[in-house]
Design an enzyme around this catalytic site. Sequence first.
Site, PDB file in Angstrom:
ATOM      1  N   GLN A 169       2.457  -2.541  -0.975  1.00  0.00           N
ATOM      2  CA  GLN A 169       3.065  -3.482  -0.032  1.00  0.00           C
ATOM      3  C   GLN A 169       2.117  -4.646   0.254  1.00  0.00           C
ATOM      4  O   GLN A 169       0.957  -4.436   0.619  1.00  0.00           O
ATOM      5  CB  GLN A 169       3.428  -2.741   1.269  1.00  0.00           C
TER       6      GLN A 169
ATOM      7  N   LYS B  50      12.047   1.474   2.641  1.00  0.00           N
ATOM      8  CA  LYS B  50      12.039   1.798   1.211  1.00  0.00           C
ATOM      9  C   LYS B  50      11.980   3.312   1.018  1.00  0.00           C
ATOM     10  O   LYS B  50      12.677   3.872   0.180  1.00  0.00           O
ATOM     11  CB  LYS B  50      10.836   1.114   0.525  1.00  0.00           C
TER      12      LYS B  50
ATOM     13  N   ASP C  43       7.994  -3.222  -8.837  1.00  0.00           N
ATOM     14  CA  ASP C  43       8.080  -4.511  -8.139  1.00  0.00           C
ATOM     15  C   ASP C  43       8.100  -5.664  -9.152  1.00  0.00           C
ATOM     16  O   ASP C  43       8.324  -6.821  -8.781  1.00  0.00           O
ATOM     17  CB  ASP C  43       6.865  -4.671  -7.217  1.00  0.00           C
TER      18      ASP C  43
END
Length: 286
Positions: A98, A54, A121
């Site tokens: 994460q 990412k 997200d």
Amino acid sequence: MGATIIDGKAIAEEVRREVAAEVARWTQAGNDPPGLATVLVGEDPASAVYVGGKQKATHEVGMEGFDHRLAADTPQAEVEALLGELNADPRVSGILLQLPTPGHIDGPGLTWLIDPAKDVDGLTPVSAGLLAKGRPGLRPCTPAGVMELLDRHDVELEGAEAVVVGRSDLVGKPLAQLLLARHATVTVCHSRTRDLPAVCRRADILVAAVGRPRMVQGDWVREGAVVIDVGINRTDDGLVGDVDFDAAAERARLITPVPRGVGPMTIAMLLRNTLEAARAQAAAPA
Ligand code: NAP
């Protein structure tokens, strides 16, 4: 094999090129580059690879990356404090925590602390609520990636029978809502669904997001269906999806492979969300 294979890697690269071009226009117009902050707690090797990917992708499209790596025994309060700092930092347009986090940390609970304006997200209750209400907002990246694959292949969604196998907050549930918003007739299946093969056979668009290697059999696929395989399963045969690809491809019209299907779309959509978040923040009154 009758089906056309959906090349998720190529489509993801296309999206990334588009985002890079838009970032270049954005910064040439005098704006600061969008910034993506990732937070990784612990040393889980798979998570470290994801976060590394990412961050690399962020730099490639001309955005700023803020790569926060915390020791596995970091107290929850410290992670909370970091998220608070990132929420307040104007250089940070998007924040990604994460998952999964180590056992002593409530990862899903912590995502709720992310400023919804920076929720790239799409996992905060505000983002989920906006999606449920059909309002604009930041959408979870993997389901958004699935929609992009369908759109770039001009798959007709209006009135189509869509069956989503899996009801997670991360994939199945938001994807069902995205399909519903586009006027598909959506059925969501899960571990208690009765006669799953029969329900799958109804689908014009069949999505598997389960996490069970090759669970969806060829004869669960209706002739001419579009099959999207979100599953990523590490097996002795390597990486396989939730769909028995070879058998399903005999009957499907369009199908995603694993790997190079849905997987690469997630990062591409994360980058697009980060750009969108930066634009929305710049437009919002201070
Ligand atoms: P998850 O949270 O474990 O959810 C799995 C879902 O599948 C649950 O709703 C579960 O039902 C359902 N399920 C389990 N066994 C079933 C069965 N025998 N029949 C019907 N439904 C069944 O998983 P997830 O996070 O959604 O991920 C699903 C898969 O997608 C995994 O392989 C994951 O690695 C992959 N994934 C890929 C990406 C990507 O490509 N970038 C991103 C995210 C996830 P219940 O709700 O009844 O338990």
